[in-house]
Design a protein around this motif. Sequence first.
Motif, short mmCIF file in Angstrom:
data_model
loop_
_atom_site.label_atom_id
_atom_site.label_comp_id
_atom_site.label_asym_id
_atom_site.label_seq_id
_atom_site.Cartn_x
_atom_site.Cartn_y
_atom_site.Cartn_z
N TRP A 148 -31.88 0.64 34.89
CA TRP A 148 -30.83 1.19 35.46
C TRP A 148 -29.60 0.50 35.51
N LEU A 149 -29.91 -0.49 37.09
CA LEU A 149 -28.36 -1.16 37.10
C LEU A 149 -27.68 -2.32 36.22
N GLY A 150 -28.29 -1.97 34.94
CA GLY A 150 -28.12 -3.05 34.08
C GLY A 150 -26.97 -2.99 32.62
N PHE A 151 -25.48 -2.49 33.38
CA PHE A 151 -24.38 -2.14 32.74
C PHE A 151 -23.44 -2.83 33.05
N GLY A 152 -23.90 -3.99 33.39
CA GLY A 152 -23.08 -4.95 33.87
C GLY A 152 -22.36 -5.46 32.41
N ASP A 153 -23.07 -5.58 31.40
CA ASP A 153 -22.47 -5.75 29.55
C ASP A 153 -20.72 -5.17 29.93
N LEU A 154 -20.70 -4.12 30.01
CA LEU A 154 -19.92 -3.19 29.64
C LEU A 154 -18.45 -3.30 30.83
N LEU A 155 -18.32 -4.29 32.17
CA LEU A 155 -17.49 -4.70 32.70
C LEU A 155 -16.84 -6.11 31.99
N ARG A 156 -17.65 -6.50 30.59
CA ARG A 156 -17.61 -8.34 30.42
C ARG A 156 -16.23 -7.69 29.04
N ASP A 157 -14.91 -8.82 29.24
CA ASP A 157 -14.33 -8.48 27.66
C ASP A 157 -14.69 -10.19 27.06
N PRO A 158 -15.45 -9.43 25.93
CA PRO A 158 -14.92 -8.35 25.17
C PRO A 158 -16.09 -7.43 25.41
N SER B 115 -19.94 -5.81 25.57
CA SER B 115 -21.47 -6.39 24.93
C SER B 115 -22.01 -4.80 24.74
N PHE B 116 -22.91 -4.31 23.84
CA PHE B 116 -23.27 -3.48 24.26
C PHE B 116 -24.81 -3.55 24.31
N ASP B 117 -25.26 -5.44 24.93
CA ASP B 117 -26.94 -5.75 24.51
C ASP B 117 -27.57 -4.77 24.95
N SER B 118 -27.32 -4.87 26.29
CA SER B 118 -28.22 -3.85 27.95
C SER B 118 -27.91 -2.90 27.59
N PHE B 119 -26.83 -1.85 26.76
CA PHE B 119 -26.90 -0.10 26.86
C PHE B 119 -27.92 -0.16 25.07
N GLY B 120 -27.75 -0.84 24.29
CA GLY B 120 -29.44 -1.26 23.37
C GLY B 120 -30.67 -1.27 23.91
N SER B 121 -30.81 -2.12 24.73
CA SER B 121 -31.72 -2.48 24.95
C SER B 121 -32.49 -0.82 26.48
N ASN B 122 -31.03 -0.85 26.85
CA ASN B 122 -31.75 0.50 27.71
C ASN B 122 -32.27 2.09 26.89
N ALA B 123 -31.40 1.91 25.51
CA ALA B 123 -31.86 3.10 24.78
C ALA B 123 -33.38 3.22 24.35
N VAL B 124 -33.33 1.59 24.04
CA VAL B 124 -34.40 2.04 23.59
C VAL B 124 -35.90 1.89 24.15
N LEU B 125 -35.73 1.64 25.57
CA LEU B 125 -36.74 1.98 26.72
C LEU B 125 -36.55 3.69 27.02
N GLN B 126 -35.64 3.76 27.18
CA GLN B 126 -35.41 5.36 27.58
C GLN B 126 -36.13 6.44 26.22
N LEU B 127 -35.26 6.21 24.82
CA LEU B 127 -36.35 6.57 24.30
C LEU B 127 -37.16 6.72 23.42
N GLY B 128 -38.13 6.10 24.27
CA GLY B 128 -39.93 5.63 24.10
C GLY B 128 -39.88 6.60 25.16
N TYR B 129 -39.77 6.49 26.46
CA TYR B 129 -40.08 7.72 27.27
C TYR B 129 -39.88 8.70 26.60
N VAL B 130 -38.72 9.70 26.30
CA VAL B 130 -38.25 10.33 26.11
C VAL B 130 -39.49 10.99 24.80
N ALA B 131 -40.26 9.51 24.22
CA ALA B 131 -40.31 10.42 22.43
C ALA B 131 -42.40 10.70 24.01
N VAL B 132 -42.37 9.37 24.66
CA VAL B 132 -43.87 9.71 24.57
C VAL B 132 -43.93 11.07 25.55
#
Length: 280
Positions: free
Chosen positions: A235-245, A247-264
Amino acid sequence: MSQLDTAHRPRRPFALLGSELALVFRRRRTWATLGALALVPVLIAIAVRLTTDGSSGGPAFLGDITNNGLFVAFTALTVSIPLFLPLTVGVVSGDTVAGEASHGTIRYLLVAPTGRLRFVLVKYAGAVAFCLAATLLVVLVGAAVGAMLFPIGPVTLLSGTQVGGWSYAGRAVLLALYVTLSMLGLAAIGLFASTLTTVPVGAMAATVVLAGVSQVLDQLPQLDWLHPFLFSHRWLGFGDLLRDPISFDSFGSNAVLQLGYVAVFGALAYGRFATKDVLS
């Protein structure tokens, strides 16, 4: 109920969705929860304005806000994630199906098995729309009140570089999308809980309690192995969005986690609703 009737009109496939969105955002409870969320950045900004003169020595975020009002939006969003947003999302998602059952309108859909999947999808879409509206509201109100009470200027990112106000506004939108994404798993849990009862308050309470339990478990070092699987872990892993350049790594990891819960929990919600007896 109007949206129940339109569910049987094949020439208007989006009528049920439009009716659900109107139902969600016309409720006084929805506006009350949104109003409470809007107060978060307002209270933060006023408190900082009244209690600090911008000198050093206080918490870092206080200095950031007094130096640049745009940080009010970021601070308010960070403060809202652990408690206020889960509380409001739990209220809305817990009412999705149980609210219909408590009003006796759900029985009209249960006689049409082909409409049950669409009903579940539309109810979840309404909860997702609320998540997006809630996070954007916090960001917009935070930016507005910050601009009124504090100076506005270039923003220093976590990487140490500075960006202009418009560039930071784009990052603020990405932060809102990240937080909305973070709430998708909880909304799916609330939807499932809502199919288990005809009492909306019970589903709301269960969803909110699970949000708290997940965050508590995420703080226990003895459960390190479990942390990556908790829906609140990123939930609080959005630090990569406040860096230059950016990075969407945390965004992607969070998406996989949340979509897993959505599917189940989406599948569990549909499975429960598809076999639900007419109780009201």
